[in-house]
Scaffold this motif. Structure first.
Motif, PDB file in Angstrom:
ATOM      1  N   THR A   1       2.339  10.928  -9.034  1.00  0.00           N
ATOM      2  CA  THR A   1       1.727  11.237 -10.332  1.00  0.00           C
ATOM      3  C   THR A   1       0.489  12.118 -10.207  1.00  0.00           C
ATOM      4  N   GLY A   2      -0.107  12.112  -9.006  1.00  0.00           N
ATOM      5  CA  GLY A   2      -1.320  12.893  -8.807  1.00  0.00           C
ATOM      6  C   GLY A   2      -2.549  12.260  -9.417  1.00  0.00           C
ATOM      7  N   SER A   3      -2.474  10.975  -9.729  1.00  0.00           N
ATOM      8  CA  SER A   3      -3.597  10.270 -10.351  1.00  0.00           C
ATOM      9  C   SER A   3      -4.045   9.113  -9.479  1.00  0.00           C
ATOM     10  N   ALA A   4      -5.332   9.045  -9.186  1.00  0.00           N
ATOM     11  CA  ALA A   4      -5.859   7.988  -8.325  1.00  0.00           C
ATOM     12  C   ALA A   4      -5.689   6.607  -8.955  1.00  0.00           C
ATOM     13  N   LYS A   5      -5.823   6.528 -10.271  1.00  0.00           N
ATOM     14  CA  LYS A   5      -5.729   5.214 -10.915  1.00  0.00           C
ATOM     15  C   LYS A   5      -4.323   4.620 -10.796  1.00  0.00           C
ATOM     16  N   ASP A   6      -3.322   5.459 -10.577  1.00  0.00           N
ATOM     17  CA  ASP A   6      -1.955   4.960 -10.462  1.00  0.00           C
ATOM     18  C   ASP A   6      -1.712   4.215  -9.152  1.00  0.00           C
ATOM     19  N   PHE A   7      -2.685   4.262  -8.248  1.00  0.00           N
ATOM     20  CA  PHE A   7      -2.616   3.458  -7.029  1.00  0.00           C
ATOM     21  C   PHE A   7      -2.544   1.972  -7.394  1.00  0.00           C
ATOM     22  N   PHE A   8      -3.089   1.617  -8.553  1.00  0.00           N
ATOM     23  CA  PHE A   8      -3.141   0.218  -8.979  1.00  0.00           C
ATOM     24  C   PHE A   8      -2.090  -0.117 -10.039  1.00  0.00           C
ATOM     25  N   LEU A   9      -1.268   0.857 -10.405  1.00  0.00           N
ATOM     26  CA  LEU A   9      -0.359   0.695 -11.542  1.00  0.00           C
ATOM     27  C   LEU A   9       0.663  -0.420 -11.337  1.00  0.00           C
ATOM     28  N   ILE A  10       1.326  -0.452 -10.184  1.00  0.00           N
ATOM     29  CA  ILE A  10       2.361  -1.457  -9.939  1.00  0.00           C
ATOM     30  C   ILE A  10       1.771  -2.864  -9.973  1.00  0.00           C
ATOM     31  N   GLY A  11       0.601  -3.014  -9.369  1.00  0.00           N
ATOM     32  CA  GLY A  11      -0.051  -4.324  -9.376  1.00  0.00           C
ATOM     33  C   GLY A  11      -0.392  -4.793 -10.779  1.00  0.00           C
TER      34      GLY A  11
ATOM     35  N   VAL B   1       0.834  -1.204   0.000  1.00  0.00           N
ATOM     36  CA  VAL B   1       0.000   0.000   0.000  1.00  0.00           C
ATOM     37  C   VAL B   1       0.867   1.252   0.000  1.00  0.00           C
ATOM     38  N   ALA B   2       1.965   1.220   0.769  1.00  0.00           N
ATOM     39  CA  ALA B   2       2.854   2.380   0.830  1.00  0.00           C
ATOM     40  C   ALA B   2       3.464   2.681  -0.541  1.00  0.00           C
ATOM     41  N   VAL B   3       3.903   1.647  -1.239  1.00  0.00           N
ATOM     42  CA  VAL B   3       4.491   1.839  -2.568  1.00  0.00           C
ATOM     43  C   VAL B   3       3.437   2.356  -3.539  1.00  0.00           C
ATOM     44  N   ALA B   4       2.250   1.723  -3.523  1.00  0.00           N
ATOM     45  CA  ALA B   4       1.173   2.142  -4.412  1.00  0.00           C
ATOM     46  C   ALA B   4       0.763   3.587  -4.124  1.00  0.00           C
ATOM     47  N   ALA B   5       0.683   3.926  -2.842  1.00  0.00           N
ATOM     48  CA  ALA B   5       0.318   5.285  -2.454  1.00  0.00           C
ATOM     49  C   ALA B   5       1.375   6.280  -2.900  1.00  0.00           C
ATOM     50  N   GLY B   6       2.646   5.895  -2.780  1.00  0.00           N
ATOM     51  CA  GLY B   6       3.724   6.782  -3.208  1.00  0.00           C
ATOM     52  C   GLY B   6       3.668   7.082  -4.689  1.00  0.00           C
ATOM     53  N   VAL B   7       3.402   6.060  -5.499  1.00  0.00           N
ATOM     54  CA  VAL B   7       3.292   6.259  -6.947  1.00  0.00           C
ATOM     55  C   VAL B   7       2.115   7.168  -7.261  1.00  0.00           C
ATOM     56  N   SER B   8       0.981   6.897  -6.619  1.00  0.00           N
ATOM     57  CA  SER B   8      -0.217   7.697  -6.872  1.00  0.00           C
ATOM     58  C   SER B   8      -0.016   9.148  -6.431  1.00  0.00           C
ATOM     59  N   TRP B   9       0.654   9.330  -5.301  1.00  0.00           N
ATOM     60  CA  TRP B   9       0.933  10.680  -4.804  1.00  0.00           C
ATOM     61  C   TRP B   9       1.850  11.427  -5.774  1.00  0.00           C
TER      62      TRP B   9
END
Length: 223
Positions: free
Chosen positions: A96-106, A86-94
């Motif tokens: 990029t500023g895009s909510a969908k990027d929360f799921f990008l790594i997965g 979750v921390a990694v996903a949140a960091g990516v989303s933060w």
């Protein structure tokens, strides 16, 4: 007679030690539910309060689950893995500023998994066989039997299809900016599909072990 029964029971308990199912390794039903909560909370909180609120809520839930397991002296390995993810996903989303990027790594991890499974079959070292036999301490004796390799090829390709399906569906939703549907897909295509894959791997392992025992390639269990 009683001594014999007690001895047999002890042997049975000893044989069963260390053999956990995928569900048990995930922390049981509670662990599966907990693993789904951060993504669910992120989607809901993001829809209500925006990206920052969604990220904060997901991190708090993941951290809270880990803390609860620690207090109850339960296995925290699944929770710690969840916090890290979750921390990694949140960091990516933060970033990029895009909510969908929360799921990008997965999403891309699913593609990498699918490719790895397919490649392992092509080079004749199916990952299903390698992983299963490494964890059960049986080594690579199964590779001496062509039919056993075929069983594990099938199981590995099933896993490749599962990971490939995850990627295809979630990548489509990602491109369509469907954040809510992404969260649902992540949960629905997570442990349920993985459990199906593990059942196929278990079938391959049983079929392989049966052949190897007949051929004398697998040592008999100690009694």
């Amino acid at each position: 007679m009683q001594d014999t029964s007690s001895r047999e029971a002890a042997v049975a308990r000893e044989a069963g030690r260390g053999k956990e199912t995928v569900l048990e390794q995930a922390g049981g039903v509670k662990g599966v539910v907990y693993s789904a909560l951060p993504a669910l909370v992120f989607v809901v909180a993001n829809g209500v309060g925006g990206l920052k609120v969604g990220i904060l809520a997901a991190l708090l839930v993941a951290g809270g689950i880990a803390a609860q397991r620690l207090v109850r002296r339960e296995s925290i390995q699944p929770a710690l893995g969840g916090v890290f993810g979750v921390a990694v996903a949140a960091g990516v989303s933060w970033y990029t500023g895009s909510a969908k990027d929360f799921f990008l790594i997965g999403i891309w991890a699913s593609l990498a998994g699918a490719v790895a499974f397919v490649v392992s079959v092509v080079v004749r070292w199916p990952l299903a066989g390698l992983i299963w036999n490494a964890t059960t301490g049986k080594g690579v004796v199964w590779r001496a039997d062509g039919r056993s390799r075929l069983y594990y090829d099938i199981a590995t390709l099933v896993l490749a299809v599962i990971f490939g399906a995850r990627f295809a569906v979630q990548q489509y939703l990602y491109q369509a900016d469907e954040v809510g549907s992404l969260g649902f897909a992540k949960i629905a295509m997570g442990y349920p599909l993985l459990a199906l894959g593990v059942l196929v791997v278990a079938w391959a392992a049983r079929a392989s072990d049966k052949r190897l025992k007949v051929a004398g390639l697998l040592p008999a269990k100690r009694t």
